[in-house]
Design an enzyme around this catalytic site. Structure first.
Site, PDB file in Angstrom:
ATOM      1  N   ASP A   1      -0.022 -27.646   9.057  1.00 15.96           N
ATOM      2  CA  ASP A   1       0.585 -26.166   9.130  1.00 15.96           C
ATOM      3  C   ASP A   1       0.287 -25.578   7.591  1.00 15.96           C
ATOM      4  OD1 ASP A   1       1.402 -23.999  10.135  1.00 15.96           O
ATOM      5  OD2 ASP A   1       3.635 -24.917  10.581  1.00 15.96           O
TER       6      ASP A   1
ATOM      7  N   TYR B   1       7.748 -31.791  14.064  1.00 13.75           N
ATOM      8  CA  TYR B   1       7.957 -30.458  14.952  1.00 13.75           C
ATOM      9  C   TYR B   1       8.323 -30.941  16.492  1.00 13.75           C
ATOM     10  CZ  TYR B   1       5.569 -27.545  11.637  1.00 13.75           C
ATOM     11  OH  TYR B   1       5.339 -26.885  10.575  1.00 13.75           O
TER      12      TYR B   1
ATOM     13  N   ASP C   1       0.886 -32.645  -1.506  1.00 13.18           N
ATOM     14  CA  ASP C   1       1.040 -31.570  -2.657  1.00 13.18           C
ATOM     15  C   ASP C   1      -0.062 -31.554  -3.538  1.00 13.18           C
ATOM     16  OD1 ASP C   1       1.781 -34.321  -3.300  1.00 13.18           O
ATOM     17  OD2 ASP C   1       3.511 -33.662  -4.574  1.00 13.18           O
TER      18      ASP C   1
ATOM     19  N   LYS D   1       2.054 -38.011   2.511  1.00 12.65           N
ATOM     20  CA  LYS D   1       3.086 -38.161   1.395  1.00 12.65           C
ATOM     21  C   LYS D   1       3.672 -39.671   1.508  1.00 12.65           C
ATOM     22  CE  LYS D   1       5.052 -35.680  -1.183  1.00 12.65           C
ATOM     23  NZ  LYS D   1       4.807 -35.595  -2.619  1.00 12.65           N
TER      24      LYS D   1
ATOM     25  N   ASP E   1      -2.742 -22.837   6.148  1.00 10.88           N
ATOM     26  CA  ASP E   1      -2.231 -21.270   5.542  1.00 10.88           C
ATOM     27  C   ASP E   1      -3.093 -21.118   4.082  1.00 10.88           C
ATOM     28  OD1 ASP E   1      -1.342 -20.583   7.895  1.00 10.88           O
ATOM     29  OD2 ASP E   1       0.460 -20.231   7.425  1.00 10.88           O
TER      30      ASP E   1
END
Length: 369
Positions: free
Chosen positions: A250, A142, A226, A193, A254
């Site tokens: 992020d 970001y 993941d 990852k 959620d």
């Protein structure tokens, strides 16, 4: 009686409605002589753009820096879809995070027993859920450079976002996670990852080294982001504290939010470094939900996440953990009585308005004095 300077940014959409319920509680605490809050109010997001043509003014930014804690409700909405990218409502939130150097985002996911049936998962998977996602907030993709769109000609364009992390950024967010775990169930899950990203390799190496050097007493496990997303909806109660980078944090937070039944239930805290020789740190507290422009002004928004964010401020900025516990218990007691706003109504025949839910939580807090 302790005194604190609280800077309040109601923002857009349902923001002013849910913030009003926090101000009720803060005003009562001040009247009762429990803790005195000096409250200043400012503008952020679309509300700031309408007045200042920017997402937060320099003057309000200075007030945020001077406060003991900042409360922000929500920013954004379709009204401001066409404003320039640099001054979009979300830019106010990003500036607060960047200028206040708020590198650690804490997002708890707690499923109150009374709301277990409101989750999209089966009751036995979420009843009693209590996990914390610790998201690195000021680094990663970001904020990495270069960040641009290049015209390649012949109708082709190329978009570039850069994922960047330095060792110190990973270490400081790791310390937050390990210290939190020591006060909870003493387990940290680090997620990245590393199988496909060099930043993930550095993340994993750094967290492992930090653990071996300073936190051997804390259980540490590693999961690819993941796979962790899958495990959150398969068996979420296996987790205690999850630490991860800006992008994955992020998304995963959620996912975790819906385990609780509603985005309207989840608070968050964004913390900076402690000052030299001090236990205080810059901090911003906000609900996870957005501005919900579709229900703004209807008086039906759920204020629990905003009130919960205030509870986190009591705990992490004001060192009033006992009072924070009482706020959380008041929320639980209200839900245990079957009182609901429309977003968590389930089979309830009647629902409370925003102000009625705020009043109910305040009454429960008063009853516990």
């Amino acid at each position: 009686m302790p005194h604190f300077k609280l800077f309040v940014l109601p923002g857009d959409g349902i923001g002013p409605e849910v913030m009003a319920e926090v101000e009720k509680i803060a005003a009562w605490l001040t009247r009762e002589g429990i803790v005195h809050f000096d409250i200043e109010r400012g503008l952020v997001g679309g509300a700031a753009y309408d007045v200042h043509k920017t997402a937060i003014s320099d003057a309000d930014m200075a007030r945020a820096q001077a406060a003991d804690a900042v409360l922000l409700a929500a920013v954004g909405g379709p009204k401001w879809d066409a404003v320039p990218y640099e001054v979009r409502p979300e830019a106010g939130l990003l500036r607060l995070r960047k200028d206040m150097q708020l590198f650690a985002n804490l997002r708890p996911a707690i499923c109150y027993p009374a709301l277990a049936d409101a989750s999209s998962l089966k009751r036995d998977l979420v009843d009693g859920l209590d996990l914390m996602i610790v998201r690195e907030l000021t680094g990663g993709v970001y904020f990495g450079e270069p960040k641009q769109i290049i015209d390649l000609g012949n109708g082709q364009r190329r978009a570039i976002d850069t994922q960047v992390y330095d060792t110190y950024e990973i270490e400081r967010i790791g310390r937050i996670a390990f210290e939190l775990a020591r006060k909870r169930r003493n387990k940290v899950t680090s997620s990245d990852k590393r199988n496909v990203m060099k930043s993930g390799v550095l993340w994993d190496d750094t967290i492992r080294a930090l653990h071996a050097r300073e936190y051997k007493d804390v259980e540490l496990e590693h999961q690819l982001a993941d796979a962790l997303g899958m495990q959150l909806v398969r068996r979420p109660k296996q987790f205690d504290v999850i630490v991860t980078d800006n992008l994955f944090g992020d998304m995963l937070s959620d996912v975790a939010s819906m385990l609780t039944g509603s985005l309207g239930m989840l608070p968050s805290a964004s913390l900076g470094e402690k000052g030299a020789g001090s236990d205080t740190r810059k901090a911003l507290y906000e609900p996870v939900h957005g501005s919900a422009p579709d229900i703004a002004g209807k008086g039906i928004a759920n204020p629990i996440a905003m009130i919960g964010s205030f509870g986190m401020a009591l705990r992490y900025s004001f060192n009033l953990s006992e009072l924070a516990d009482r706020v959380e218990k008041a929320i639980s007691d209200v839900l245990g009585k079957g009182l609901r706003t429309v977003d968590i109504a389930g089979g309830a025949k009647e629902t409370l308005s925003t102000s009625q839910m705020g009043d109910a939580i305040l009454s429960a807090l008063q009853a516990g004095v």
